[in-house]
Design an enzyme around this catalytic site. Structure first.
Site, PDB file in Angstrom:
ATOM      1  N   LYS A   1       0.846  -1.180   0.000  1.00  0.00           N
ATOM      2  CA  LYS A   1       0.000   0.000   0.000  1.00  0.00           C
ATOM      3  C   LYS A   1       0.894   1.247   0.000  1.00  0.00           C
ATOM      4  O   LYS A   1       1.814   1.367   0.805  1.00  0.00           O
ATOM      5  CB  LYS A   1      -0.910  -0.008   1.232  1.00  0.00           C
TER       6      LYS A   1
ATOM      7  N   GLU B   1     -19.731  -4.303  10.344  1.00  0.00           N
ATOM      8  CA  GLU B   1     -20.553  -3.424  11.168  1.00  0.00           C
ATOM      9  C   GLU B   1     -21.650  -4.166  11.925  1.00  0.00           C
ATOM     10  O   GLU B   1     -21.938  -3.845  13.080  1.00  0.00           O
ATOM     11  CB  GLU B   1     -21.170  -2.321  10.297  1.00  0.00           C
TER      12      GLU B   1
ATOM     13  N   ARG C   1     -25.324  -0.606   7.278  1.00  0.00           N
ATOM     14  CA  ARG C   1     -25.115  -2.033   7.032  1.00  0.00           C
ATOM     15  C   ARG C   1     -25.473  -2.886   8.247  1.00  0.00           C
ATOM     16  O   ARG C   1     -25.506  -4.110   8.157  1.00  0.00           O
ATOM     17  CB  ARG C   1     -23.664  -2.259   6.622  1.00  0.00           C
TER      18      ARG C   1
END
Length: 620
Positions: free
Chosen positions: A278, A363, A391
């Site tokens: 990343k 979540e 969600r």
């Protein structure tokens, strides 16, 4: 001198390049991403880590015939550049410019619109089944980060995909990160896979022994299968029905293309495990990929923000106050879903590591986990962005409110968040929370009230939600927090001609409008509602006195705070001329946060104009 990227206007141009040109192309794309994001802001570390992957995908496959579906989509900047949007890339995330995420109305190469994590495999499976039903050709490829793989949606899709045995290709972009470092057993498993080189060496030696042995051949073959079961890379995915290829170097285009060739020969679901870095190509982001996951405009030379917002953010105020409360209450537990830094929990995590839980991109699990903690006498707080809390809607109702459990929800990024656009605007939380029984719902007008509400929430012993926006709080003064009376509004000004009622930080514009109206002879009552549920009858009473009102919220007008006030007036038999000012019934595009708020009417000038129109009608 023209570069390689200057010759690329479409994916067909890319396919004309020689393989040795692709490395240079990757470097030029990285520079374009860095230079553009330094001016516009946006995601940085993630798209930098996926440049070679995007090049290899479009070099080998033929989009839009072959469907490439990017999970979340923040890693897809190189994909956008290669698919005809290079000349528009400078408009990234700007109002009327290109989106920071795949968007089906933006390009035929954006096979599926994304913005939230863990959806790509499900969507890809739907594409693959549709392809087979319609007897069409083409590959379906889902590109998913290892952070997204922690989401239940992704795991459900992998379970179903292995069962259906449809031909899809899942590329696991393994950079060991979501926004912060990945958490969970599955992330640890994918990272252990790189350590299976010993198994490969043992397997090769065992093959040679088996070839030379007659007496023990059967036993040795059984032993080989056993070793495979305990040491094979990607065994979990293979047991779930996916052929596994990898791990491969996600920055080596030749290796990626070779993996794609292998996958093409397999008639069923395949997972290609690509390991990436990343922030690749920008050392500052490589060293701190969490900080440079998403950035404001910055100086490329040193990575520092060009123009840091002045003042303390609501997120930082929340994080500091939570630490203060936790210092006095050892039962307080903080939970987040892969958003420790973004939600202001970094200080809490450092000071109370045993009372902090990052559940990954999950979540619903976060909410049910909190319910379990609350049932056992602890005081959990779920700190989740408004758009992501959507969600977990079933868990909010079934697991928390139905059982009346004392879970506090701190809802960050409420309202219009700006350049991330419609996938991230927090437009619906007041609407989807206010009609749940037992839920107490409030929104502060400033940082001081945020502090009061947070202290109040932990003392109630009930489900409580408080929502606050992205951005700087301009009126925060350190003071001792006070316990608020539940449901009680704040009447800031009293007048006989007009009632203006606001919820949350739109109060600042409402106050400016009130001041202007008073200076021009309009006697105004200004109310800071504080609570959406329960709601103070005094609000309706003032509307009944003045017979004219504006109700203001940075939330969808449909079913939101204004609707709640209208219901209250109806129950109390109060009639008046009432205008609702909120987010209209449509998805709001991306753009500067201040600009979007003005486009939706959240300016004091617009409030004044609406007030004068109401009054002119009243006088007729």
């Amino acid at each position: 001198m023209k570069g390689i990227l200057d010759r690329i206007e479409s994916t067909s141009d890319l396919k004309l390049l020689k393989p040795e040109d692709l490395i240079g192309l990757a470097g030029e794309i990285r520079q374009l991403i860095i230079q553009t994001v330094s001016k516009t802001g946006g995601h940085l570390a993630s798209p930098l880590g996926a440049v070679e992957l995007a090049i290899a995908l479009h070099y080998f496959y033929s989009s839009p015939g072959d469907k490439i579906i990017w999970d979340v989509g923040h890693q897809s900047y190189a994909h956008k550049i290669l698919t005809g949007r290079k000349r528009k890339f400078a408009t990234l995330r700007q109002y009327k410019g290109i989106s920071g995420f795949p968007k089906i109305t933006e390009s035929e190469h954006d096979a599926y619109g994304t913005g939230h994590a863990s959806t790509s495999v499900s969507a890809a499976l739907g594409f693959a089944v549709a392809r087979d039903i319609k007897k069409e050709e083409g590959e379906v490829i889902a590109v998913i980060g290892d952070g997204s793989l922690s989401g239940g949606n992704a795991l459900e899709a992998i379970n179903h995909g292995g069962y259906l045995h449809k031909k899809i290709i899942v590329i696991l972009n393994d950079n060991r990160m979501s926004i912060s470092n990945n958490v969970g057993a599955l992330a640890a498993y994918t990272h252990r896979i790189q350590k299976t080189e010993k198994y490969k060496k043992v397997r090769q030696k065992l093959y040679k022994i088996i070839e030379k042995s007659d007496d023990l051949k059967e036993e040795l073959l059984s032993l080989k299968e056993y070793i495979k079961d305990i040491g094979s890379a990607g065994l979990l995915f293979e047991k779930l029905g996916f052929d596994y290829i990898g791990p491969v170097d996600g920055h080596n285009i030749d290796e990626l293309i070779e993996a794609f060739k292998q996958a093409k020969q397999i008639n069923g679901p395949v997972l290609i495990h690509a390991q990436t870095c990343k922030g690749k190509g920008y050392p500052i982001a490589e060293c701190d990929s969490s900080r440079y996951h998403g950035v404001n405009p910055f100086n490329v030379e040193n990575g520092l923000d060009v123009d840091s917002p002045k003042g303390n953010s609501f997120t930082n105020i929340f994080g500091d106050v939570l630490v203060e409360i936790a210092d006095k209450d050892e039962k307080l537990i903080a939970i987040t879903a892969a958003m420790a830094d973004g939600t202001g929990l970094k200080k809490f995590k450092e000071k109370f590591p045993n009372r902090f839980f990052d559940v990954g991109i999950a979540e619903q699990h976060a909410v049910v986990f909190a319910a379990g903690l609350a049932r056992q006498g602890l005081k959990p707080i779920c700190v989740i962005y408004s758009t992501f809390l959507q969600r977990a809607y079933d868990a909010l109702i079934h697991d928390v409110c139905l059982q009346n459990l004392p879970v506090v929800f701190a809802i960050d990024r409420a309202g219009l968040v700006g350049n991330d656009g419609p996938t991230h605007h927090g437009c619906f939380d007041l609407s989807y929370l206010r009609h749940i029984p037992e839920m107490i719902l409030m929104a502060p007008k400033d940082g001081n009230e945020l502090k009061d509400m947070l202290v109040t929430a932990f003392n109630l012993g009930k489900p409580v939600a408080l929502r606050y926006p992205r951005g700087v709080c301009h009126s925060f003064i350190e003071k001792v927090p006070q316990q608020l009376e539940i449901g009680k509004c704040e009447v800031v000004e009293e007048g006989e001609m007009m009632t203006i009622v606001s919820i949350g930080t739109v109060f600042d514009e409402a106050l400016l409008a009130c001041n202007w109206l008073r200076e021009h002879g309009v006697d105004v009552t200004l109310i800071n509602a504080r609570f959406v549920k329960p709601m103070d009858n005094k609000i309706a009473e003032w509307i009944g006195k003045t017979k004219n009102a504006i109700l203001i919220e940075e939330n969808s007008i449909e079913g939101g705070f204004g609707s709640a006030v209208l219901e209250l007036c109806q129950r109390m038999g109060i009639e008046a001329k009432i205008e609702l000012l909120g987010i209209p019934d449509k998805f709001i595009e991306h753009g500067n946060q201040v600009l979007l708020r003005r486009k939706c009417g959240f300016s004091w000038q617009n409030i004044v104009n609406i007030s004068m129109k109401i009054l002119s009608k009243s006088n007729k």
